[in-house]
Design an enzyme around this catalytic site. Structure first.
Site, PDB file in Angstrom:
ATOM      1  CE1 TYR A   9      40.823  39.061  42.910  1.00  0.00           C
ATOM      2  CE2 TYR A   9      42.997  38.063  42.976  1.00  0.00           C
ATOM      3  CZ  TYR A   9      42.026  38.785  42.306  1.00  0.00           C
ATOM      4  OH  TYR A   9      42.288  39.225  41.043  1.00  0.00           O
ATOM      5  CE1 TYR A 138      39.049  39.746  37.540  1.00  0.00           C
ATOM      6  CE2 TYR A 138      40.599  38.261  36.469  1.00  0.00           C
ATOM      7  CZ  TYR A 138      40.323  39.221  37.426  1.00  0.00           C
ATOM      8  OH  TYR A 138      41.312  39.669  38.251  1.00  0.00           O
ATOM      9  CG  ASP A 230      42.134  38.003  28.548  1.00  0.00           C
ATOM     10  OD1 ASP A 230      43.247  37.452  28.640  1.00  0.00           O
ATOM     11  OD2 ASP A 230      41.587  38.591  29.503  1.00  0.00           O
ATOM     12  CE  LYS A 259      45.886  34.406  35.065  1.00  0.00           C
ATOM     13  NZ  LYS A 259      45.931  34.566  36.489  1.00  0.00           N
TER      14      LYS A 259
HETATM   15  N1  PLP Z   1      42.562  37.965  31.826  1.00  0.00           N
HETATM   16  C1  PLP Z   1      42.143  36.772  32.273  1.00  0.00           C
HETATM   17  C2  PLP Z   1      41.317  35.902  31.386  1.00  0.00           C
HETATM   18  C3  PLP Z   1      42.473  36.336  33.558  1.00  0.00           C
HETATM   19  O1  PLP Z   1      42.029  35.163  34.013  1.00  0.00           O
HETATM   20  C4  PLP Z   1      43.274  37.191  34.371  1.00  0.00           C
HETATM   21  C5  PLP Z   1      43.656  36.766  35.720  1.00  0.00           C
HETATM   22  O2  PLP Z   1      43.214  35.787  36.260  1.00  0.00           O
HETATM   23  C6  PLP Z   1      43.678  38.419  33.850  1.00  0.00           C
HETATM   24  C7  PLP Z   1      43.317  38.771  32.579  1.00  0.00           C
HETATM   25  C8  PLP Z   1      44.489  39.360  34.686  1.00  0.00           C
HETATM   26  O3  PLP Z   1      45.782  38.919  34.798  1.00  0.00           O
HETATM   27  P1  PLP Z   1      46.720  39.488  35.976  1.00  0.00           P
HETATM   28  O4  PLP Z   1      46.158  38.960  37.250  1.00  0.00           O
HETATM   29  O5  PLP Z   1      48.074  38.949  35.658  1.00  0.00           O
HETATM   30  O6  PLP Z   1      46.635  40.976  35.896  1.00  0.00           O
END
Ligand code: PLP
Length: 413
Positions: A9, A138, A230, A259
């Site tokens: 990014y 996302y 998610d 995370k």
């Molecule tokens: N799902 C959500 C809601 C996210 O905000 C993110 C990353 O910001 C991801 C999945 C992807 O996670 P990663 O960057 O650890 O692959």
């Protein structure tokens, strides 16, 4: 040394001037190689809920590294992954669950999507293979995740590589009916719906109501569609409840976490799957084995870090504290609504958003740079600045960060 990192990014123009070199972390702070201190206002991409250098997590990682640094989970197990899978199951509204482990959020999402498709295949309904997400959602940057979420600014070059058979509209006015239509229209083809619960983070912290999420869960159940929630960004206290879906009182079929699962100390993620789904993956009488995995699935050091983080969340009552701090964040940010250039303020738990008017776009980089020079690592999304700090932040630290943001916006706009 030449910088040979292909930065995520990061426009090349941002690298030309040099990239800050962070060498140490402590509490809510990161320190660069010149000794400058910065507040990690966005918890290092929303992961470091307990800040940096927490001695208990560090100790757990060190101890595990000396005992068993890696052993696969294909046909084997080890104590830490056994314990973590059980702990995660018991964090869900109903604990009859098994977890698939991976390293990153998007890998947990990929697993969830594939499990959904194979679940219907296992049940003899292979025509139910569509996966849909919410407009502007996302779920990571892998191609499968792009198929259920798309952020135009990030993913434009891949528009023709991934297909979106359908998607749920973003519920701007909280109205569920347009989403119901999409689900009912495609229910015979739909394997699963995946959503970010209550807040679309990467789209610019766009928020929707728990009422919508509750209706979505009911509608999915009524139409034989799996619901994947998610929680990669929202899980473990960020919204003032342990999981954002807890605000809606639902029990999703699959929950993805990452995370803050390890409080950002190790790359580890999981997809926590209901047993009604898991049970269909048996190899008798037919082989329905889930032929999917990652080398580091259930990595022992990652699991040790996650167990330590979960212990601390519990011992320090992080969720309740987050809800308490959220009120203060809101009170301290509210005066910003008076600024002429402010379009909107939004709040959800320990997320505080200030969206500026579109005509401030040319000023965003300058505001960000000024805040950086004052020791704050903000990462604006479009014309939106947000605070999503480590949940351990103190009153004084939080108030100072809000004040710095307000003053700087006032100065430039
Ligand atoms: N799902 C959500 C809601 C996210 O905000 C993110 C990353 O910001 C991801 C999945 C992807 O996670 P990663 O960057 O650890 O692959």
């Amino acid at each position: 040394m030449k910088n040979r990192i292909f930065h995520p990014y990061t426009p090349f123009s941002a690298i030309e001037k040099g990239v800050p070199n962070m060498v140490r972390g402590e509490g809510i702070y990161l320190f660069d190689d010149a000794g400058n201190r910065y507040v990690d206002v966005v918890s290092s991409w929303w992961a470091c809920a307990l800040g940096h250098g927490h001695p208990q997590v560090v100790k757990a990682i060190q101890e595990q590294a000396g005992v068993l640094q890696h052993s696969i989970t294909g046909s084997l197990t080890h104590p830490k992954v056994l314990e973590l899978a059980d702990r995660l199951a018991h964090l869900m509204p109903t604990p009859e669950r098994h977890s698939v482990f991976a390293s990153d959020g998007c890998s947990a999402v990929e697993a969830a999507l594939k499990i959904a498709v194979q679940y219907w295949y296992n049940l003899g309904r292979p025509e139910k293979n569509w996966l849909i997400g919410m407009d502007q959602g996302y779920h990571g940057d892998s191609l499968g995740a792009l198929g259920v979420g798309f952020v135009d600014g990030f993913h434009k070059p891949f528009a023709k590589t991934v297909s979106h058979p359908a998607k749920l509209p973003f519920p701007t006015d909280g109205d569920f009916e347009p989403s119901r239509k999409v689900i009912e229209q495609h229910k015979d083809k739909l394997a699963a719906v995946i959503v970010e619960p209550l807040c679309l983070g990467s789209a610019g912290m766009k928020m929707y109501s728990a009422g919508y999420l509750g209706k979505l869960a009911d509608c999915c159940t009524a139409n034989d569609v799996l619901l994947i929630v998610d929680e990669v960004a929202m899980g473990f206290g960020r919204t003032g409840k342990r999981f954002a879906f807890n605000h809606a009182g639902i029990d999703p079929d699959m929950v993805c976490v990452g995370k803050a699962l390890t409080a950002g100390y190790m790359p580890l993620s999981a997809c926590i799957v209901k047993d009604k789904i898991y049970d269909t993956f048996s190899d008798t009488p037919e082989d329905h084995t889930f032929y999917h995995g990652n080398t580091f699935a259930g990595h022992p050091i990652g699991c040790a870090a996650a167990l330590a983080a979960l212990d601390i969340y519990e011992a320090e009552d992080t969720v309740a504290r987050s809800a308490e701090m959220a009120e203060k964040l809101k009170q301290w940010m509210l005066p910003m609504a008076e600024l002429e250039c402010v379009k909107e303020l939004r709040f959800l738990g320990m997320i505080g958003v200030v969206e500026l008017n579109l005509d401030t776009k040319p000023l965003i980089a300058k505001i960000k740079q000024s805040l950086f020079e004052q020791g704050y690592l903000f990462r604006p999304l479009g014309t939106m600045f947000y605070l999503m700090p480590p949940l351990i932040i103190t009153d004084d630290e939080l108030r100072a960060a809000v004040y710095a943001l307000q003053q700087t916006i006032e100065e430039f706009c």
